[in-house]
Design a protein around this motif. Structure first.
Motif, PDB file in Angstrom:
ATOM      1  N   SER A   1       0.833  -1.207   0.000  1.00  0.00           N
ATOM      2  CA  SER A   1       0.000   0.000   0.000  1.00  0.00           C
ATOM      3  C   SER A   1       0.865   1.252   0.000  1.00  0.00           C
ATOM      4  O   SER A   1       0.551   2.239  -0.665  1.00  0.00           O
ATOM      5  N   CYS A   2       1.984   1.205   0.736  1.00  0.00           N
ATOM      6  CA  CYS A   2       2.909   2.340   0.746  1.00  0.00           C
ATOM      7  C   CYS A   2       3.444   2.613  -0.659  1.00  0.00           C
ATOM      8  O   CYS A   2       3.563   3.763  -1.082  1.00  0.00           O
ATOM      9  N   MET A   3       3.752   1.532  -1.380  1.00  0.00           N
ATOM     10  CA  MET A   3       4.255   1.681  -2.748  1.00  0.00           C
ATOM     11  C   MET A   3       3.206   2.333  -3.640  1.00  0.00           C
ATOM     12  O   MET A   3       3.507   3.265  -4.409  1.00  0.00           O
ATOM     13  N   ALA A   4       1.962   1.854  -3.558  1.00  0.00           N
ATOM     14  CA  ALA A   4       0.897   2.405  -4.392  1.00  0.00           C
ATOM     15  C   ALA A   4       0.612   3.861  -4.039  1.00  0.00           C
ATOM     16  O   ALA A   4       0.493   4.720  -4.927  1.00  0.00           O
ATOM     17  N   PHE A   5       0.525   4.174  -2.744  1.00  0.00           N
ATOM     18  CA  PHE A   5       0.229   5.544  -2.340  1.00  0.00           C
ATOM     19  C   PHE A   5       1.388   6.483  -2.646  1.00  0.00           C
ATOM     20  O   PHE A   5       1.173   7.671  -2.909  1.00  0.00           O
ATOM     21  N   PHE A   6       2.608   5.972  -2.615  1.00  0.00           N
ATOM     22  CA  PHE A   6       3.762   6.790  -3.033  1.00  0.00           C
ATOM     23  C   PHE A   6       3.590   7.220  -4.487  1.00  0.00           C
ATOM     24  O   PHE A   6       3.856   8.372  -4.843  1.00  0.00           O
ATOM     25  N   GLY A   7       3.117   6.309  -5.330  1.00  0.00           N
ATOM     26  CA  GLY A   7       2.851   6.659  -6.717  1.00  0.00           C
ATOM     27  C   GLY A   7       1.748   7.688  -6.869  1.00  0.00           C
ATOM     28  O   GLY A   7       1.837   8.600  -7.699  1.00  0.00           O
ATOM     29  N   THR A   8       0.712   7.574  -6.035  1.00  0.00           N
ATOM     30  CA  THR A   8      -0.398   8.529  -6.136  1.00  0.00           C
ATOM     31  C   THR A   8       0.039   9.950  -5.788  1.00  0.00           C
ATOM     32  O   THR A   8      -0.592  10.909  -6.236  1.00  0.00           O
ATOM     33  N   ALA A   9       1.096  10.083  -4.985  1.00  0.00           N
ATOM     34  CA  ALA A   9       1.555  11.418  -4.601  1.00  0.00           C
ATOM     35  C   ALA A   9       1.915  12.244  -5.825  1.00  0.00           C
ATOM     36  O   ALA A   9       1.563  13.430  -5.925  1.00  0.00           O
ATOM     37  N   PHE A  10       2.620  11.646  -6.782  1.00  0.00           N
ATOM     38  CA  PHE A  10       3.032  12.366  -7.990  1.00  0.00           C
ATOM     39  C   PHE A  10       1.829  12.666  -8.878  1.00  0.00           C
ATOM     40  O   PHE A  10       1.719  13.753  -9.445  1.00  0.00           O
ATOM     41  N   VAL A  11       0.916  11.707  -8.972  1.00  0.00           N
ATOM     42  CA  VAL A  11      -0.265  11.888  -9.816  1.00  0.00           C
ATOM     43  C   VAL A  11      -1.155  13.000  -9.281  1.00  0.00           C
ATOM     44  O   VAL A  11      -1.521  13.944  -9.995  1.00  0.00           O
ATOM     45  N   ASN A  12      -1.513  12.907  -8.000  1.00  0.00           N
ATOM     46  CA  ASN A  12      -2.450  13.874  -7.429  1.00  0.00           C
ATOM     47  C   ASN A  12      -1.845  15.266  -7.329  1.00  0.00           C
ATOM     48  O   ASN A  12      -2.544  16.270  -7.491  1.00  0.00           O
ATOM     49  N   SER A  13      -0.537  15.345  -7.061  1.00  0.00           N
ATOM     50  CA  SER A  13       0.108  16.665  -7.015  1.00  0.00           C
ATOM     51  C   SER A  13       0.075  17.331  -8.381  1.00  0.00           C
ATOM     52  O   SER A  13      -0.256  18.516  -8.509  1.00  0.00           O
ATOM     53  N   LEU A  14       0.420  16.572  -9.411  1.00  0.00           N
ATOM     54  CA  LEU A  14       0.534  17.167 -10.743  1.00  0.00           C
ATOM     55  C   LEU A  14      -0.817  17.448 -11.378  1.00  0.00           C
ATOM     56  O   LEU A  14      -0.912  18.278 -12.280  1.00  0.00           O
ATOM     57  N   ASN A  15      -1.876  16.792 -10.923  1.00  0.00           N
ATOM     58  CA  ASN A  15      -3.206  17.182 -11.392  1.00  0.00           C
ATOM     59  C   ASN A  15      -3.428  18.669 -11.183  1.00  0.00           C
ATOM     60  O   ASN A  15      -3.919  19.375 -12.066  1.00  0.00           O
ATOM     61  N   TRP A  16      -3.053  19.151  -9.991  1.00  0.00           N
ATOM     62  CA  TRP A  16      -3.293  20.560  -9.665  1.00  0.00           C
ATOM     63  C   TRP A  16      -2.273  21.469 -10.325  1.00  0.00           C
ATOM     64  O   TRP A  16      -2.559  22.641 -10.570  1.00  0.00           O
ATOM     65  N   ALA A  17      -1.074  20.965 -10.624  1.00  0.00           N
ATOM     66  CA  ALA A  17      -0.081  21.793 -11.311  1.00  0.00           C
ATOM     67  C   ALA A  17      -0.384  21.929 -12.794  1.00  0.00           C
ATOM     68  O   ALA A  17      -0.013  22.926 -13.420  1.00  0.00           O
ATOM     69  N   LEU A  18      -1.052  20.950 -13.381  1.00  0.00           N
ATOM     70  CA  LEU A  18      -1.344  20.980 -14.809  1.00  0.00           C
ATOM     71  C   LEU A  18      -2.553  21.852 -15.148  1.00  0.00           C
ATOM     72  O   LEU A  18      -2.619  22.422 -16.237  1.00  0.00           O
ATOM     73  N   VAL A  19      -3.520  21.961 -14.241  1.00  0.00           N
ATOM     74  CA  VAL A  19      -4.729  22.740 -14.542  1.00  0.00           C
ATOM     75  C   VAL A  19      -4.420  24.209 -14.834  1.00  0.00           C
ATOM     76  O   VAL A  19      -4.920  24.759 -15.823  1.00  0.00           O
ATOM     77  N   PRO A  20      -3.613  24.911 -14.014  1.00  0.00           N
ATOM     78  CA  PRO A  20      -3.311  26.309 -14.358  1.00  0.00           C
ATOM     79  C   PRO A  20      -2.645  26.451 -15.731  1.00  0.00           C
ATOM     80  O   PRO A  20      -2.859  27.461 -16.416  1.00  0.00           O
ATOM     81  N   ASP A  21      -1.857  25.446 -16.132  1.00  0.00           N
ATOM     82  CA  ASP A  21      -1.254  25.511 -17.461  1.00  0.00           C
ATOM     83  C   ASP A  21      -2.325  25.483 -18.552  1.00  0.00           C
ATOM     84  O   ASP A  21      -2.199  26.155 -19.581  1.00  0.00           O
ATOM     85  N   THR A  22      -3.387  24.700 -18.334  1.00  0.00           N
ATOM     86  CA  THR A  22      -4.459  24.643 -19.332  1.00  0.00           C
ATOM     87  C   THR A  22      -5.265  25.941 -19.359  1.00  0.00           C
ATOM     88  O   THR A  22      -5.872  26.263 -20.380  1.00  0.00           O
ATOM     89  N   VAL A  23      -5.286  26.673 -18.244  1.00  0.00           N
ATOM     90  CA  VAL A  23      -5.928  28.000 -18.232  1.00  0.00           C
ATOM     91  C   VAL A  23      -5.201  28.921 -19.214  1.00  0.00           C
ATOM     92  O   VAL A  23      -5.820  29.602 -20.034  1.00  0.00           O
ATOM     93  N   ASP A  24      -3.870  28.936 -19.108  1.00  0.00           N
ATOM     94  CA  ASP A  24      -3.083  29.777 -20.014  1.00  0.00           C
ATOM     95  C   ASP A  24      -3.215  29.300 -21.457  1.00  0.00           C
ATOM     96  O   ASP A  24      -3.268  30.114 -22.382  1.00  0.00           O
ATOM     97  N   TYR A  25      -3.252  27.989 -21.667  1.00  0.00           N
ATOM     98  CA  TYR A  25      -3.446  27.461 -23.018  1.00  0.00           C
ATOM     99  C   TYR A  25      -4.787  27.934 -23.580  1.00  0.00           C
ATOM    100  O   TYR A  25      -4.885  28.335 -24.743  1.00  0.00           O
ATOM    101  N   GLY A  26      -5.847  27.886 -22.745  1.00  0.00           N
ATOM    102  CA  GLY A  26      -7.168  28.324 -23.200  1.00  0.00           C
ATOM    103  C   GLY A  26      -7.181  29.790 -23.572  1.00  0.00           C
ATOM    104  O   GLY A  26      -7.797  30.184 -24.576  1.00  0.00           O
ATOM    105  N   GLU A  27      -6.489  30.621 -22.782  1.00  0.00           N
ATOM    106  CA  GLU A  27      -6.415  32.048 -23.117  1.00  0.00           C
ATOM    107  C   GLU A  27      -5.646  32.260 -24.415  1.00  0.00           C
ATOM    108  O   GLU A  27      -6.027  33.075 -25.258  1.00  0.00           O
TER     109      GLU A  27
END
Length: 481
Positions: free
Chosen positions: A336-362
């Motif tokens: 479970s530690c291994m799986a949740f360690f992987g989710t850390a990168f996924v869930n963090s970057l979800n929020w980092a990628l959204v602002p980039d799509t805002v600029d792309y949309g503009e």
């Protein structure tokens, strides 16, 4: 004052205090959200004695409802014309957090009503929670482009946000059941007291976020632009990177929430130690926190997309190993530690990628709409959460789950499939989607920002198709601190 009069927005550095305050926002919101994600279905089945199917229906209906309230929040945000000193987004964080805390607590109230009334009241409370949570949390997330335009600082904010979310989830995982079990003679009161404590803490954390962040780039829609729910949908389908991100997030959030909803059943009935949930939460959430701290350096070296895909592969591998060899407490916690360690990168970057799509949309349309883009994205997250709440309820019924008794062998096998195979499959689908179709890399993003700055310096924003409103009439309110 215009943006050209202040420090270059691509190099502006945020203080650690502001990043900490922003992270406190997701810490507080997750204290109020995760008590429902983790324990509300079990409260429905074991305390209110609702059939698991009914609990799933409540999650499905209420989450679909809140998917549209997210869209409505985007309309409200983008419609604001008179922006006071509190900013465009921060007032929603401050005021909406109060009803969120109240309803989060009320959801764990056992009224002793009949089955039909209990289900109706539970659904109403869940829908109210979703409404106020949308106003609070969508404003919080959509605020990032107003805080900074520096892509590295956005990655830092995303890491702080995910760190706060992880700590909130960790505290809920580790602390809720011990508080609830202090009331063995009255378990329903234990649920209520635990929920109230977490909600109060969450409320004060949201207020800390409100007071600690600054909106530097507040942009107001031109007079001719009228936000609406239809525009939020258009924001998704006219923005290819956002659409791909929504599809991937639909899979990852469903996988994550299914895992969280089932783990309390898995530890109690398969591993026969419900208190193991606290230990598992402590170690696995600790691994998430380590992963979150590694995100900025990993992104700087490998880029967001590669780090995102690496996290998904770690997640899928951990679940597969758990399904094959996770029958003991030690191996369950380890994998479970291994799986949740992987989710850390996924869930963090979800929020980092959204602002980039805002600029792309503009860049593509000439109109900047943080609210519409962000809530279009969170619409997919709420649909995902609806399915993630509905499927466990349905599947618990299908595998023959009966509360508070020894489960059959078929039920135990079904619990193992629910917590490992379903999330693993969804993580693999997300990896394929992002790997093949997400094209907004760091080099392209830098070019987009440079072109946007050039347009604003020239006083106009050309667009790529006839008939699309441009941003020449947009007012930009840049606040220097």
């Amino acid at each position: 004052m215009t943006e050209s009069n202040i420090q270059n927005p691509l190099t502006l550095k945020l203080s650690w205090r502001e990043k900490f305050a922003y992270g406190m926002g997701d810490f507080g919101s997750n204290l109020m959200l995760c008590i429902g994600t983790l324990y509300l279905l079990k409260f429905y089945t074991d305390i209110l004695e609702l059939p698991a199917f009914y609990g799933g229906v409540i999650f499905l209906v209420a989450k679909f409802f809140t998917a549209f309230t997210d869209m409505l929040t985007g309309v409200v945000i983008d419609s604001r014309r008179r922006i006071g000193p509190k900013g465009k987004f921060r007032p929603f964080i401050f005021y909406a957090s109060v009803p969120v805390a109240l309803v989060a607590t009320a959801q764990f109230l056992d009224t002793g009503l009949g089955l039909t009334l209990k289900m109706a009241l539970s659904m109403l409370l869940f829908m109210l929670f979703g409404l106020f949570y949308s106003l609070m949390n969508c404003s919080y997330g959509a605020m990032v482009p107003a805080i900074t335009k520096n892509p590295h600082e956005r990655a830092q904010l995303a890491a702080w946000r995910q760190g706060g979310a992880t700590l909130g989830l960790l505290l809920c995982t580790v602390g809720f059941i011990p508080i609830q079990t202090l009331f063995l003679d009255n378990p329903s009161l234990g649920y209520l007291v635990a929920a109230m404590l977490f909600a109060i803490c969450g409320l004060f954390c949201m207020w800390r976020c409100y007071s600690g962040v600054k909106e530097r780039y507040v942009e107001i829609m031109p007079e001719g632009h009228k936000p609406g729910i239809a525009r939020s949908f258009c924001a998704i389908f006219r923005n290819p990177p956002l659409l791909v991100l929504c599809i991937a997030n639909l899979c990852t959030l469903a996988a994550f929430n299914i895992k969280l909803a089932i783990q309390v059943y898995y530890t109690q009935y398969v591993l026969q130690d419900i208190h193991l949930l606290s230990w598992m939460g402590f170690f696995s959430m600790g691994c998430i926190l380590i992963g979150v701290l590694m995100v900025p350096a990993a992104v700087k070296r490998f880029g967001k997309k590669r780090v995102y895909l690496g996290g998904l592969l770690l997640w899928a591998a951990g679940d597969l190993l758990n399904y094959g060899w996770g029958s003991s407490s030690v191996s369950f916690v380890l994998f479970s530690c291994m799986a949740f360690f992987g989710t850390a990168f996924v869930n963090s970057l979800n929020w980092a990628l959204v602002p980039d799509t805002v600029d792309y949309g503009e860049w593509k349309t000439g109109v900047r709409a943080e609210g519409s883009v962000y809530t279009g994205y969170t619409f997919s997250r709420k649909i995902s959460a609806a399915l993630a709440g509905f499927l466990p309820g349905i599947m618990l019924t299908q595998i023959g789950y009966i509360p508070n008794v020894v489960q059959s062998e078929a039920t135990l096998v079904g619990l193992r499939q629910l917590i490992f195979i379903w999330p693993c499959g969804l993580a693999i689908i997300a990896a394929i989607t992002m790997g093949l179709f997400y094209k907004l890399n760091e080099q392209r993003f830098v070019k987009i920002i440079a072109e946007l700055n050039a347009r604003k310096s020239a006083g106009a924003a050309p667009v790529d198709r006839p008939g699309t409103a441009n941003a020449a009439g947009r007012r930009v309110k840049a606040i220097s601190h």
